[in-house]
Write a protein that holds these residues in place. Sequence first.
Motif, short mmCIF file in Angstrom:
data_model
loop_
_atom_site.label_atom_id
_atom_site.label_comp_id
_atom_site.label_asym_id
_atom_site.label_seq_id
_atom_site.Cartn_x
_atom_site.Cartn_y
_atom_site.Cartn_z
N ASP A 49 0.48 -1.36 -0.19
CA ASP A 49 -0.16 -0.18 -0.08
C ASP A 49 1.12 0.91 -0.10
O ASP A 49 1.58 1.56 0.43
CB ASP A 49 -1.14 -0.04 0.84
N GLU A 50 1.04 1.95 -1.48
CA GLU A 50 1.75 2.91 -1.12
C GLU A 50 0.73 4.50 -0.80
O GLU A 50 1.35 5.75 -1.31
CB GLU A 50 2.23 3.13 -2.46
N THR A 51 -0.41 4.63 -0.05
CA THR A 51 -1.01 5.45 0.30
C THR A 51 -0.27 6.78 0.97
O THR A 51 0.19 7.50 0.36
CB THR A 51 -2.03 5.58 0.89
N SER A 52 1.52 5.94 1.44
CA SER A 52 1.85 7.02 2.67
C SER A 52 3.32 7.18 2.41
O SER A 52 3.59 8.68 2.19
CB SER A 52 2.30 6.84 4.09
N SER A 53 3.70 5.94 1.88
CA SER A 53 4.63 6.39 1.57
C SER A 53 5.33 5.08 0.35
O SER A 53 4.58 3.63 0.14
CB SER A 53 5.65 5.65 2.35
N THR A 54 6.31 4.87 -0.63
CA THR A 54 6.52 4.16 -1.41
C THR A 54 7.22 3.14 -1.55
O THR A 54 7.20 3.08 0.25
CB THR A 54 7.77 5.28 -2.58
N TRP A 55 7.11 2.03 -2.39
CA TRP A 55 7.15 0.58 -1.75
C TRP A 55 8.79 0.64 -1.16
O TRP A 55 9.37 -0.03 0.09
CB TRP A 55 6.46 -0.48 -2.95
N GLY A 56 9.70 1.57 -1.61
CA GLY A 56 10.38 1.93 -1.58
C GLY A 56 11.39 2.03 -0.14
O GLY A 56 11.83 1.91 0.16
N ILE A 57 10.85 3.01 0.26
CA ILE A 57 11.02 4.12 1.40
C ILE A 57 9.86 2.86 2.67
O ILE A 57 11.05 2.55 3.33
CB ILE A 57 9.71 4.64 1.69
N GLN A 58 9.08 1.83 2.08
CA GLN A 58 8.61 1.40 3.12
C GLN A 58 10.29 -0.52 3.66
O GLN A 58 10.30 -0.69 4.74
CB GLN A 58 7.47 0.78 3.22
N ALA A 59 10.04 -0.93 2.32
CA ALA A 59 11.24 -1.59 2.15
C ALA A 59 12.68 -1.47 2.45
O ALA A 59 13.53 -2.56 3.39
CB ALA A 59 11.74 -2.40 0.72
N THR A 60 12.69 -0.22 2.40
CA THR A 60 14.16 0.26 3.27
C THR A 60 14.24 0.49 4.72
O THR A 60 15.57 0.81 5.29
CB THR A 60 14.90 1.41 2.27
N ARG A 61 13.36 0.32 4.88
CA ARG A 61 12.90 1.01 7.00
C ARG A 61 12.98 2.88 7.06
O ARG A 61 13.67 3.05 7.96
CB ARG A 61 13.43 0.08 7.09
N SER A 62 13.07 3.55 5.64
CA SER A 62 12.86 4.52 5.82
C SER A 62 11.87 5.21 6.93
O SER A 62 12.32 5.93 6.45
CB SER A 62 13.37 4.98 4.41
N ALA A 63 10.76 4.69 6.38
CA ALA A 63 9.66 5.53 6.46
C ALA A 63 9.72 5.40 8.10
O ALA A 63 9.44 6.34 8.81
CB ALA A 63 8.02 4.37 6.65
N VAL A 64 10.42 4.49 9.08
CA VAL A 64 10.17 4.33 10.42
C VAL A 64 11.89 4.62 11.02
O VAL A 64 11.57 4.59 12.17
CB VAL A 64 9.72 2.70 10.46
N SER A 65 12.42 5.29 10.50
CA SER A 65 13.40 5.68 10.78
C SER A 65 13.43 6.83 11.36
O SER A 65 12.49 7.92 10.57
CB SER A 65 14.47 6.24 9.56
N SER A 66 14.84 7.06 12.38
CA SER A 66 13.88 8.42 13.54
C SER A 66 15.12 9.28 12.48
O SER A 66 15.47 10.54 13.10
CB SER A 66 14.79 8.33 14.94
#
Length: 466
Positions: A183-200
């Motif tokens: 689901d790319e509603t909030s972030s692209t699949w690449g941002i999610q797969a690399t855990r960039s979405a949850v990095s502080s």
Amino acid sequence: MPKPDEKPRPSAPGADSAAGSGGPVPPEPAGPDQGATGRYLVLLCQDKAAEAVKTLSEMAGVEIVGAAAGSADAALRGKLPAECAIVFERIGVALVRCSGDKQQLLHMAAVGGNESILAVEPERRVYAIAGKRDVGIPAPVAPGDASLATYLAGYRDAVNDLVERALARDGKAGAAGQAAATDETSSTWGIQATRSAVSSYTGKGIRLAVLDTGLDLEHPDFAGRGIVSRSFVEGQAVQDGNGHGTHCAGIAGGPAAPGRPPRYGVAGEAELYIGKVLGDEGGGADGGVLDGINWAVENQCQIVSMSLGSALQDGQGYSRIFEEVARRALAAGTVIIAAAGNDSRRPEFIAPVSHPANCPSILAVAAVDQDLQIAPFSSGGLVEDGGQVDVAAPGVAVTSSWPAPQMYNTISGTSMATPFVSGIAALHAQADPAARGRVLLNLILQNTRRLALPSRDVGAGLIQAP
């Protein structure tokens, strides 16, 4: 086992490092514009800089021009003497324009034991890996050229169709595959797969140079960023007339909250240094790339991202000059990251890693798709002495910024995978202020997700954010 001054090459558990067993299919022949430019690169001994410059001037019979004068305004390059040498002082390389007989003297100096001139190589043309090879990227079209626009649209659709077919093999695409898509509603699949979405971490305080076709400086997603930029392309401003540079800069350093979701950028607070080393047509040359690296090192950029290169000829090894430049950059605290190349046609043919990513001290990046399978176009590590793939990152159907009026685009290539690694390198650099140069390079390789794929294809695995 790697030498102490070389980067380690971790392999995935159980990875097969042998080349593909499919029958060899030769790559598309390089066009006449893909070879040497007629100019030369000269590696200077940094410990004997003054002697090296004097020797260069005497043997080549050329006027010496400093990089600051040669690139402060790219338009000045057209006014330089026909025979001259532009010296990139920080990295110790000269770009030489001289007659054929003088070129022979330079080669004799390099092989004859001259201690101030270490190597001489022909300057090569490089491309936005390789412009036309990036899946889905149309070349710039002149206004009103409807026939060319129609041709390019057909070319783009055909290539995209080939990619979709490749991804569909083994039943991984189609209705079932799409139902399981991220689901790319909030972030692209690449941002999610690399855990960039949850990095502080955000890359704050880290200088990240993107050497490419420039940037759409008026793109609203980059407003207020205080971007430092310079063009190294004669007669062209930094403003991106191609799209490739804006897309790559967006992946590496786009904002966490763009004007239109989803989030596509990794290091939204990194200090971006945009160097235009490729023209709006998507091409350039080694000299412009080295000029950009010299500028980045001078400005103490911790990371240099290069989604560019050129395919290798049979038996062609890595550039000794680019390798030494990468070593000198690492010693100065700068990691150079480059695209492995898009020249494979898997499974029939696997191409070797492109120049300059094939240098041992440059981090070579391969591309994977949303199923974390190797992209069909991604080049492989087929050469032991240089030429390995180091790490993999998302490179298929990647959404990022694009010049106005389109604003956003979804395309594919190892060009897209490279800025993922560069942006995540900025996060690691922020997380550990002591990690610079080779220490940062090793830290990147140690923080990966192992994949059940040959290290030949993905190196240490999928890049992960801290």
